[in-house]
Design a protein around this motif. Structure first.
Motif, PDB file in Angstrom:
ATOM      1  N   LYS A 181      -8.641  14.590  30.146  1.00 27.41           N
ATOM      2  CA  LYS A 181      -9.155  15.914  29.796  1.00 27.41           C
ATOM      3  C   LYS A 181      -9.021  16.169  28.298  1.00 27.41           C
ATOM      4  O   LYS A 181      -9.926  16.730  27.674  1.00 27.41           O
ATOM      5  CB  LYS A 181      -8.425  16.986  30.580  1.00 27.41           C
ATOM      6  CG  LYS A 181      -8.794  17.003  32.047  1.00 27.41           C
ATOM      7  CD  LYS A 181      -7.991  18.040  32.797  1.00 27.41           C
ATOM      8  CE  LYS A 181      -8.269  17.965  34.284  1.00 27.41           C
ATOM      9  NZ  LYS A 181      -7.425  18.884  35.049  1.00 27.41           N
ATOM     10  N   ALA A 182      -7.896  15.767  27.692  1.00 32.85           N
ATOM     11  CA  ALA A 182      -7.715  15.964  26.255  1.00 32.85           C
ATOM     12  C   ALA A 182      -8.725  15.137  25.469  1.00 32.85           C
ATOM     13  O   ALA A 182      -9.296  15.616  24.481  1.00 32.85           O
ATOM     14  CB  ALA A 182      -6.294  15.592  25.853  1.00 32.85           C
ATOM     15  N   TYR A 233      -3.390   9.988  34.865  1.00 30.55           N
ATOM     16  CA  TYR A 233      -3.909  10.066  33.505  1.00 30.55           C
ATOM     17  C   TYR A 233      -4.873  11.226  33.318  1.00 30.55           C
ATOM     18  O   TYR A 233      -5.639  11.246  32.357  1.00 30.55           O
ATOM     19  CB  TYR A 233      -4.607   8.750  33.120  1.00 30.55           C
ATOM     20  CG  TYR A 233      -3.668   7.578  33.097  1.00 30.55           C
ATOM     21  CD1 TYR A 233      -2.727   7.435  32.087  1.00 30.55           C
ATOM     22  CD2 TYR A 233      -3.708   6.621  34.098  1.00 30.55           C
ATOM     23  CE1 TYR A 233      -1.862   6.368  32.071  1.00 30.55           C
ATOM     24  CE2 TYR A 233      -2.839   5.542  34.097  1.00 30.55           C
ATOM     25  CZ  TYR A 233      -1.921   5.422  33.079  1.00 30.55           C
ATOM     26  OH  TYR A 233      -1.065   4.376  33.070  1.00 30.55           O
ATOM     27  N   GLY A 234      -4.843  12.200  34.208  1.00 34.62           N
ATOM     28  CA  GLY A 234      -5.776  13.322  34.149  1.00 34.62           C
ATOM     29  C   GLY A 234      -5.665  14.127  32.875  1.00 34.62           C
ATOM     30  O   GLY A 234      -6.664  14.516  32.282  1.00 34.62           O
ATOM     31  N   LYS A 235      -4.430  14.390  32.423  1.00 39.67           N
ATOM     32  CA  LYS A 235      -4.239  15.191  31.208  1.00 39.67           C
ATOM     33  C   LYS A 235      -4.810  14.479  29.981  1.00 39.67           C
ATOM     34  O   LYS A 235      -5.445  15.096  29.143  1.00 39.67           O
ATOM     35  CB  LYS A 235      -2.762  15.487  30.991  1.00 39.67           C
ATOM     36  CG  LYS A 235      -2.197  16.436  32.013  1.00 39.67           C
ATOM     37  CD  LYS A 235      -0.735  16.690  31.769  1.00 39.67           C
ATOM     38  CE  LYS A 235      -0.147  17.587  32.842  1.00 39.67           C
ATOM     39  NZ  LYS A 235       1.290  17.778  32.670  1.00 39.67           N
ATOM     40  N   GLU A 236      -4.572  13.174  29.899  1.00 36.62           N
ATOM     41  CA  GLU A 236      -5.086  12.421  28.759  1.00 36.62           C
ATOM     42  C   GLU A 236      -6.601  12.356  28.776  1.00 36.62           C
ATOM     43  O   GLU A 236      -7.255  12.449  27.738  1.00 36.62           O
ATOM     44  CB  GLU A 236      -4.507  11.001  28.748  1.00 36.62           C
ATOM     45  CG  GLU A 236      -3.056  10.945  28.350  1.00 36.62           C
ATOM     46  CD  GLU A 236      -2.114  11.148  29.538  1.00 36.62           C
ATOM     47  OE1 GLU A 236      -2.594  11.449  30.657  1.00 36.62           O
ATOM     48  OE2 GLU A 236      -0.907  11.034  29.349  1.00 36.62           O
TER      49      GLU A 236
END
Length: 87
Positions: A35-36, A30-33
């Motif tokens: 960061k967003a 879930y890193g992208k979520e």
């Protein structure tokens, strides 16, 4: 004679390992979520009057964003699984 409970020692040793494993898994998948979300929150704090593009697209009709195309012959609310069709 033993003065400590072995289960307490086990919990002290395995607790941080388990927490570390789950933190790794969360950030891995879930890193992208995360960061967003963090970027959106920081932008909102810096400039509270500006809306992000994600919020604008969320409130728009999906047919206007070009992400899906509605097929009138199927009836209202049904989605074309093939996606947008060119000309």
């Amino acid at each position: 004679m033993f003065t400590t409970n072995p289960w307490v020692v086990y919990a002290y040793l395995t607790g941080p390992v388990i927490v570390g494993y789950y933190l790794f898994a969360v950030f891995r998948f879930y890193g992208k979520e995360i960061k967003a979300w963090n970027r959106m929150t920081a932008d909102r704090i810096r400039n509270p009057s500006a809306k992000s593009a994600a919020v604008d697209n969320y409130h728009k009709d999906p047919a206007e964003t070009g992400l899906i195309q509605l097929r009138p012959e199927l009836g209202a609310g049904e989605i074309n699984p093939a996606g947008p069709q060119e000309g």
